[in-house]
Design a protein around this motif. Structure first.
Motif, PDB file in Angstrom:
ATOM      1  N   LEU A 163       1.071  -1.135   0.169  1.00 24.75           N
ATOM      2  CA  LEU A 163       0.315   0.026   0.282  1.00 24.75           C
ATOM      3  C   LEU A 163       1.041   1.138   0.136  1.00 24.75           C
ATOM      4  N   ALA A 164       2.060   1.205   0.754  1.00 27.70           N
ATOM      5  CA  ALA A 164       3.072   2.189   0.754  1.00 27.70           C
ATOM      6  C   ALA A 164       3.438   2.962  -0.544  1.00 27.70           C
ATOM      7  N   ARG A 165       3.548   1.447  -1.705  1.00 27.88           N
ATOM      8  CA  ARG A 165       4.160   1.782  -2.910  1.00 27.88           C
ATOM      9  C   ARG A 165       2.724   2.274  -3.405  1.00 27.88           C
ATOM     10  N   ALA A 166       2.183   2.162  -3.836  1.00 26.88           N
ATOM     11  CA  ALA A 166       1.261   2.197  -4.709  1.00 26.88           C
ATOM     12  C   ALA A 166       0.536   4.081  -3.616  1.00 26.88           C
ATOM     13  N   ALA A 167       0.911   4.281  -2.643  1.00 23.44           N
ATOM     14  CA  ALA A 167       0.418   5.341  -2.386  1.00 23.44           C
ATOM     15  C   ALA A 167       1.881   6.279  -2.690  1.00 23.44           C
ATOM     16  N   GLY A 168       2.833   5.678  -3.256  1.00 21.65           N
ATOM     17  CA  GLY A 168       3.685   6.890  -4.276  1.00 21.65           C
ATOM     18  C   GLY A 168       4.782   8.273  -3.069  1.00 21.65           C
ATOM     19  N   LEU A 169       5.196   6.525  -1.250  1.00 18.85           N
ATOM     20  CA  LEU A 169       5.883   6.579  -0.432  1.00 18.85           C
ATOM     21  C   LEU A 169       6.810   6.344  -0.540  1.00 18.85           C
ATOM     22  N   ASP A 170       8.558   6.845  -0.665  1.00 10.61           N
ATOM     23  CA  ASP A 170       9.846   6.314  -0.281  1.00 10.61           C
ATOM     24  C   ASP A 170      10.321   5.957   1.405  1.00 10.61           C
ATOM     25  N   PHE A 171       9.328   6.322   2.488  1.00 11.91           N
ATOM     26  CA  PHE A 171       9.820   5.170   3.719  1.00 11.91           C
ATOM     27  C   PHE A 171       8.699   5.442   4.260  1.00 11.91           C
ATOM     28  N   VAL A 172       8.614   4.516   5.148  1.00 13.68           N
ATOM     29  CA  VAL A 172       7.912   4.529   5.718  1.00 13.68           C
ATOM     30  C   VAL A 172       8.227   3.795   7.884  1.00 13.68           C
ATOM     31  N   ASN A 173       7.951   3.579   8.783  1.00 17.09           N
ATOM     32  CA  ASN A 173       8.197   3.668   9.808  1.00 17.09           C
ATOM     33  C   ASN A 173       6.647   2.195  10.476  1.00 17.09           C
ATOM     34  N   SER A 174       7.916   1.600  10.757  1.00 12.05           N
ATOM     35  CA  SER A 174       7.221   0.413  11.889  1.00 12.05           C
ATOM     36  C   SER A 174       6.974   1.281  13.124  1.00 12.05           C
ATOM     37  N   SER A 175       5.231   1.487  13.590  1.00 11.15           N
ATOM     38  CA  SER A 175       5.687   2.021  15.209  1.00 11.15           C
ATOM     39  C   SER A 175       4.155   1.387  15.191  1.00 11.15           C
ATOM     40  N   ASP A 176       3.734  -0.247  16.347  1.00  7.03           N
ATOM     41  CA  ASP A 176       3.305  -0.914  16.902  1.00  7.03           C
ATOM     42  C   ASP A 176       3.258  -0.093  18.692  1.00  7.03           C
ATOM     43  N   HIS A 177       1.595  -1.137  18.898  1.00 10.02           N
ATOM     44  CA  HIS A 177       1.512  -0.141  20.079  1.00 10.02           C
ATOM     45  C   HIS A 177       2.340  -0.964  21.150  1.00 10.02           C
ATOM     46  N   ASN A 178       3.855  -0.274  21.855  1.00 11.92           N
ATOM     47  CA  ASN A 178       4.215  -0.637  23.048  1.00 11.92           C
ATOM     48  C   ASN A 178       4.833  -1.980  22.898  1.00 11.92           C
ATOM     49  N   THR A 179       5.103  -2.914  21.062  1.00 12.61           N
ATOM     50  CA  THR A 179       6.225  -3.578  21.036  1.00 12.61           C
ATOM     51  C   THR A 179       7.022  -2.991  20.177  1.00 12.61           C
ATOM     52  N   SER A 180       8.389  -3.852  19.406  1.00  6.09           N
ATOM     53  CA  SER A 180       9.149  -4.215  19.362  1.00  6.09           C
ATOM     54  C   SER A 180       9.356  -5.372  17.948  1.00  6.09           C
ATOM     55  N   ALA A 181       7.814  -6.155  18.095  1.00  4.85           N
ATOM     56  CA  ALA A 181       8.376  -7.451  17.840  1.00  4.85           C
ATOM     57  C   ALA A 181       7.729  -7.597  16.380  1.00  4.85           C
ATOM     58  N   ALA A 182       7.512  -6.349  15.162  1.00  8.54           N
ATOM     59  CA  ALA A 182       7.352  -6.247  14.016  1.00  8.54           C
ATOM     60  C   ALA A 182       8.613  -5.990  13.541  1.00  8.54           C
ATOM     61  N   HIS A 183      10.248  -5.390  14.721  1.00 13.41           N
ATOM     62  CA  HIS A 183      11.089  -4.826  13.001  1.00 13.41           C
ATOM     63  C   HIS A 183      11.929  -6.228  13.075  1.00 13.41           C
ATOM     64  N   PRO A 184      11.551  -6.981  13.115  1.00 11.30           N
ATOM     65  CA  PRO A 184      12.583  -7.968  12.043  1.00 11.30           C
ATOM     66  C   PRO A 184      11.563  -8.643  10.871  1.00 11.30           C
ATOM     67  N   HIS A 185      10.512  -8.795  11.172  1.00 10.82           N
ATOM     68  CA  HIS A 185       9.104  -8.731   9.544  1.00 10.82           C
ATOM     69  C   HIS A 185       9.147  -7.611   8.570  1.00 10.82           C
ATOM     70  N   TRP A 186       9.599  -7.205   8.912  1.00 14.29           N
ATOM     71  CA  TRP A 186       9.863  -6.032   7.833  1.00 14.29           C
ATOM     72  C   TRP A 186      11.003  -5.772   7.104  1.00 14.29           C
ATOM     73  N   ALA A 187      12.174  -6.623   6.684  1.00 16.36           N
ATOM     74  CA  ALA A 187      12.945  -6.867   6.023  1.00 16.36           C
ATOM     75  C   ALA A 187      13.033  -7.204   4.723  1.00 16.36           C
ATOM     76  N   ASP A 188      11.616  -8.074   4.204  1.00 17.98           N
ATOM     77  CA  ASP A 188      11.792  -9.123   3.653  1.00 17.98           C
ATOM     78  C   ASP A 188      10.805  -7.943   1.927  1.00 17.98           C
ATOM     79  N   THR A 189       9.979  -6.621   3.444  1.00 14.19           N
ATOM     80  CA  THR A 189       9.600  -6.118   2.511  1.00 14.19           C
ATOM     81  C   THR A 189      10.274  -4.885   2.413  1.00 14.19           C
ATOM     82  N   ALA A 190      11.488  -4.090   2.890  1.00 14.30           N
ATOM     83  CA  ALA A 190      12.148  -3.404   2.318  1.00 14.30           C
ATOM     84  C   ALA A 190      12.233  -3.103   0.301  1.00 14.30           C
TER      85      ALA A 190
END
Length: 460
Positions: free
Chosen positions: A166-193
């Motif tokens: 969705l970020a690519r479709a919106a013409g974005l160049d960067f995003v920030n992972s900002s889930d509530h009160n957890t850093s668990a998502a961090h490694p799950h973004w590796a294959d999306t970049a």
């Protein structure tokens, strides 16, 4: 484990349980009652998380995950965990369930928590892989990003892969992972970049006195949220975010959900989110507060606070990239994007269709752009120039420390236009631009289409 929490209970309640050697999996489920309440009175809402044998001390190492009220059950293993929770060794000792009574009905809140321990050999512990800190980019350019997004690792309903698409479709160049009160998502973004999308890592720190983005922190950084303004812990926490390389950005400071309004002040902030999702009266209040801070800076000197805008998208129909922050950076990298945001070299637009170019120049040739200062004597005539595209029939306003000093005619159907306005540092300590949609309510300003950070005028 069963119990009842009365109104006025502590913000967090910890239930201990023992994990013996040889445990392969810890699985937790919970329920609580939801009795009817009088109109206007909040009912029961109970959040949940997990801490391991290293303890529950604020800022400690024991954090193993948080799902708030988004899940009725979760598990952790060495090699896998429910979204929002961290994989890793299941060491023996006393672990704790963390309960967060978000709201408690007058009748109280009765809960039941079930912990199931499974014996067996642990799976292999793998080292996390994080997204790269640089993408291809276009050299020094304006880059578009959305820094407030929620995945299924907290209360969102989208995977990181779906958000990236969705970020690519919106013409974005960067995003920030900002889930509530957890850093668990961090490694799950590796294959999306990729070469076209930079992924920053962070957290929405969701306290009982407001929410704040820890934006662009080091991979795996966990920022604790278990405090209120009266606890005087916030300056220490904010410094920790900066030590981890991130920015401190209060989010939706006038949000009307319980605990959403920002109560910690702005002394530790690096920027402020004045536009959160579709434009609402909450954003209008945030914009007015931010402008008041600019006026105080112009009057008293010192550092000023840049503005940002983000979607806070959780699920359909939330639109990723509405709004988006457009930042001037030397390259598409974590360091360059954060530097541009920190310096306020940015504006906010409702979509990639809208572009702005604001500059102020003197007859002698000096010129300054968004986030910069035109340091000329107070009586020097200067020309403000604003070019707009992608905003059909929108009205343009130029705002200074004296208020709105210029309101132009609506832009044509093409959405493009250029205006020039004359002022001086003696008359205007700063100039910023707003582009607003038409409104049928007379003097009431319309919804925002774009806004800029200021250009400051005069000597420091």
């Amino acid at each position: 484990m069963r119990g009842t929490l009365a109104p006025g209970s502590p913000d967090y309640v910890y239930l201990p349980f023992e994990v013996p050697p040889g445990t392969r999996e810890v699985r937790v489920s919970y329920t609580y009652d939801k009795p009817p309440t009088p109109p206007g009175t909040p009912g029961n809402a109970l959040d949940i998380g997990l801490f391991d044998e290293r303890g529950t001390e604020p800022g400690g190492d024991g954090f193993r995950g948080w799902s708030g009220g988004a899940r009725a059950e979760f598990f952790v293993r060495a090699d896998e965990a429910t979204p929002g929770y961290l994989t890793g060794p299941l060491r023996p000792g006393t672990w704790h369930i963390a309960l967060g009574p978000y709201t408690v009905a007058p009748q109280g809140l009765s809960y039941e928590v079930t912990v199931t321990l499974t014996e067996g050999a642990a799976g292999p512990v793998t080292e996390p892989v994080y997204p790269p800190e640089r993408a291809a980019g276009r050299g020094r350019d304006w880059y578009r990003g959305d820094c407030h997004l929620h995945s299924w690792h907290s209360d969102g309903r989208r995977t990181p892969q779906e958000i990236a698409a969705l970020a690519r479709a919106a013409g974005l160049d960067f995003v920030n992972s900002s889930d509530h009160n957890t850093s668990a998502a961090h490694p799950h973004w590796a294959d999306t970049a990729g070469a076209d999308l930079l992924v920053l890592l962070g957290e929405e720190v969701t306290t009982r006195n407001g929410h704040v983005l820890a934006l662009g922190t080091d991979p795996g950084t966990f920022t604790d949220w278990r405090y209120r303004a009266r606890d005087h812990r916030w300056p220490h926490v904010a410094r920790g975010v900066r030590r981890a390389g991130g920015l401190v950005v209060p989010a939706h400071p006038y949000g009307d959900c319980p605990g959403c309004s920002w109560k910690f002040g702005y002394g530790e902030a690096d920027a402020v989110e004045v536009w959160n999702g579709p434009w609402t009266p909450d954003d209008e209040l945030a914009l007015a507060t931010w402008d008041g801070l600019l006026v105080a800076c112009a009057r008293e000197g010192g550092a000023w606070l840049p503005a940002m805008g983000n979607s806070d998208a959780h699920r359909d129909p939330d639109v990723v990239g509405h709004p988006q922050t457009v930042v001037l950076a030397n390259e598409l990298s974590r360091a360059a994007i954060l530097a541009g945001l920190r310096a306020g070299r940015s504006y906010v637009a409702e979509s990639r269709a809208v572009s702005l170019d604001l500059s102020v120049s003197a007859e002698s040739g000096e010129q300054a752009g968004i986030g910069e200062r035109l340091a000329v004597p107070g009586g020097t005539p200067v020309t403000v120039r604003l070019a707009v595209s992608g905003a059909p029939r929108c009205a343009v306003r130029l705002v200074t420390d004296q208020g709105v000093l210029y309101t132009g005619d609506p832009l044509p159907v093409s959405g493009a236009g250029v205006l020039e306005w004359r002022t001086s540092p003696a008359r205007s300590a700063y100039v910023r631009a707003e582009v607003r949609h038409a409104t049928a309510l007379g003097p009431v300003p319309g919804a925002m289409a774009a806004l800029t950070n200021p250009v400051f005028l005069g000597a420091t």
